[in-house]
Scaffold this motif. Structure first.
Motif, PDB file in Angstrom:
ATOM      1  N   PHE A  60     -58.635  11.349  69.812  1.00  0.00           N
ATOM      2  CA  PHE A  60     -57.844  10.937  70.963  1.00  0.00           C
ATOM      3  C   PHE A  60     -58.678  10.004  71.815  1.00  0.00           C
ATOM      4  O   PHE A  60     -59.871  10.217  72.000  1.00  0.00           O
ATOM      5  N   SER A  61     -58.042   8.992  72.354  1.00  0.00           N
ATOM      6  CA  SER A  61     -58.740   8.053  73.214  1.00  0.00           C
ATOM      7  C   SER A  61     -58.177   8.156  74.625  1.00  0.00           C
ATOM      8  O   SER A  61     -57.036   7.774  74.880  1.00  0.00           O
ATOM      9  N   LEU A 103     -52.425  21.349  70.374  1.00  0.00           N
ATOM     10  CA  LEU A 103     -53.612  20.625  69.946  1.00  0.00           C
ATOM     11  C   LEU A 103     -54.296  21.333  68.770  1.00  0.00           C
ATOM     12  O   LEU A 103     -54.738  20.677  67.818  1.00  0.00           O
ATOM     13  N   CYS A 117     -63.353   8.097  73.182  1.00  0.00           N
ATOM     14  CA  CYS A 117     -62.800   8.861  72.057  1.00  0.00           C
ATOM     15  C   CYS A 117     -63.270  10.313  72.104  1.00  0.00           C
ATOM     16  O   CYS A 117     -64.434  10.586  72.364  1.00  0.00           O
ATOM     17  N   GLN A 171     -49.460  15.249  78.042  1.00  0.00           N
ATOM     18  CA  GLN A 171     -48.654  16.033  77.109  1.00  0.00           C
ATOM     19  C   GLN A 171     -47.367  16.527  77.769  1.00  0.00           C
ATOM     20  O   GLN A 171     -46.314  16.531  77.144  1.00  0.00           O
ATOM     21  N   LYS A 231     -60.787  16.557  68.380  1.00  0.00           N
ATOM     22  CA  LYS A 231     -59.894  17.662  68.726  1.00  0.00           C
ATOM     23  C   LYS A 231     -60.681  18.784  69.419  1.00  0.00           C
ATOM     24  O   LYS A 231     -60.259  19.304  70.452  1.00  0.00           O
ATOM     25  N   PHE A 263     -55.140  15.161  80.056  1.00  0.00           N
ATOM     26  CA  PHE A 263     -54.487  15.372  78.772  1.00  0.00           C
ATOM     27  C   PHE A 263     -53.287  16.306  78.917  1.00  0.00           C
ATOM     28  O   PHE A 263     -52.231  16.061  78.338  1.00  0.00           O
TER      29      PHE A 263
END
Length: 65
Positions: A24-25, A15, A29, A53, A32, A49
């Motif tokens: 990112f949503s 990231l 939203c 990932q 970073k 998240f």
């Protein structure tokens, strides 16, 4: 297999390498920097998240088999 802390570190590094203007949503939203804080504080969003990932990285691994 990586433990959770190693995985968290890897995702944070990925990231941090992203452009500063990326967003990112995930329900709403996040910038970073906001998402990095969510990951560091191990909030529900941060954990989600990391999970997303991990799924992405696994799919890339399977794609190139």
């Amino acid at each position: 297999m990586m433990n959770y802390n190693e995985l968290k570190k890897l995702i944070k590094i990925r990231l941090e390498a992203a452009p500063s203007n990326i967003g990112f949503s995930i329900g709403k939203c996040f910038s970073k920097e906001e998402l990095l804080k969510e990951i560091e504080n191990e909030t529900e969003i941060g954990k989600l998240f990391i999970k997303l990932q991990l799924e992405y990285l696994r799919s890339m691994k399977n794609w190139y088999k």
